[in-house]
Design a protein around this motif. Structure first.
Motif, PDB file in Angstrom:
ATOM      1  N   LEU A  34       0.796  -1.233   0.000  1.00 28.48           N
ATOM      2  CA  LEU A  34       0.000   0.000   0.000  1.00 28.48           C
ATOM      3  C   LEU A  34       0.825   1.278   0.000  1.00 28.48           C
ATOM      4  N   ARG A  35       2.163   1.151   0.153  1.00 29.22           N
ATOM      5  CA  ARG A  35       3.001   2.341   0.350  1.00 29.22           C
ATOM      6  C   ARG A  35       2.490   3.153   1.547  1.00 29.22           C
ATOM      7  N   LEU A  36       2.132   2.417   2.596  1.00 28.21           N
ATOM      8  CA  LEU A  36       1.566   3.015   3.806  1.00 28.21           C
ATOM      9  C   LEU A  36       2.381   2.586   5.009  1.00 28.21           C
ATOM     10  N   ILE A  37       2.754   3.549   5.860  1.00 24.25           N
ATOM     11  CA  ILE A  37       3.374   3.241   7.152  1.00 24.25           C
ATOM     12  C   ILE A  37       2.236   3.019   8.148  1.00 24.25           C
ATOM     13  N   ASN A  38       2.015   1.764   8.495  1.00 26.00           N
ATOM     14  CA  ASN A  38       0.904   1.405   9.370  1.00 26.00           C
ATOM     15  C   ASN A  38       1.317   1.594  10.833  1.00 26.00           C
TER      16      ASN A  38
END
Length: 297
Positions: A34-38
């Motif tokens: 997702l190119r997301l820092i969760n």
């Protein structure tokens, strides 16, 4: 430094590095898709620790049963967070998803404080799982061996899944190009949910092992380990599973040997990780094993 002290610190460094690596893999898997820092990933450690704690102490379940329930509950929570907080914002600007991740993190932490209380609790250590091992002058807990073994086994399992299964092929396709993967009949929502399921399960295992190694839990227990594991993922190359593993080991070993060789700097142990992050971002932003990604316009 004597050989015995060196070996003692080496064992501690490998154990701590394994914990960081295990949790960092969850960060890097989600980012790869997702190119997301969760940021909520760190708080899943806390959820798993408390589920396991109440399973053992309140419901008097066997430790292995409590641990399995904690992993399942945490994995389902991770999937639910993706569906509720991230999926509706998938087409929104990335800053919106990032703010949502931070909001979920604060929500979990404050729900824990309100529902459970902020007072730390002592996590139980099963006697048939945790015992002292003495080899000559070197003494360490069985966890020092168990944690690296579990980490390596899970790394092999995740690597096999990503590289050798249809689900892994779909994950790699989605990580390359969302739109093209969906046009090729890949169920993107299912792939993302599977990624969160696996990543959250790894966070749960990491949270349980961390609680056994440092047997005191509280609703904010995931904050600093989560930040350090994020740094480990960036160091190794965020988006790369072997990179997350390498970054975790290097960070854990660095922390332990910093205190061993420079005990007067032990109070700056946490700052050491952030100094490394700054240098990595300055001189090799893609990390040790990271690849340069061309952004399409």
């Amino acid at each position: 430094m004597t050989l015995e002290i060196f070996l003692q610190n080496l064992a501690n460094g490998i154990s701590l590095g394994s914990l960081y690596a295990l949790i960092a893999i969850g960060y890097t898997m989600v980012y790869g898709i997702l190119r997301l820092i969760n940021f909520a990933h760190a708080d899943l450690l806390m959820v798993a620790a408390y589920v396991a704690f109440y399973g053992i102490m309140v419901f008097t379940l066997p430790w292995w049963c409590s641990f399995l329930i904690a992993i399942v509950v945490t994995a389902l929570l991770g999937v639910s967070i993706e569906k509720i907080a991230y999926r509706p914002l998938r087409d929104a600007p990335r800053i919106s998803v990032l703010i949502s991740a931070i909001g979920v993190s604060f929500l979990l932490e404050n729900l824990g404080i309100v529902a459970i209380g902020a007072r730390p609790k002592s996590f139980p250590r099963p006697e048939d799982l945790v015992w002292n091992i003495k080899m000559g002058e070197v003494s360490f807990l069985s966890l020092t061996i168990i944690i690296p073994v579990v980490t390596i086994l899970l790394l092999v399992a995740v690597t096999y899944m990503v590289n050798k299964t249809k689900t892994g092929t779909a994950m790699r396709a989605v990580s390359r190009d969302f739109e093209t993967a969906s046009l090729m009949a890949v169920d993107v929502n299912k792939v993302v949910s599977t990624t969160f399921l696996v990543g959250s399960s790894l966070a749960a295992v990491g949270g349980i092992l961390y609680s056994l190694q440092y047997p005191q839990i509280d609703p904010l227990m995931g904050v600093f380990p989560g930040l350090k594991c994020f740094i480990a993922a960036v160091m190794g190359g965020i988006g790369s599973i072997p990179g997350a593993m390498l970054g975790g080991f290097l960070l854990g070993m660095g922390e332990v040997f910093l205190v061993a060789f420079l005990p007067e700097l032990s109070g700056y142990r946490d700052a050491f990780a952030f100094v490394i992050l700054i240098f990595i971002l300055l001189f090799k932003p893609t990390g040790i094993l990271g690849e340069n990604v061309v952004e399409k316009v």
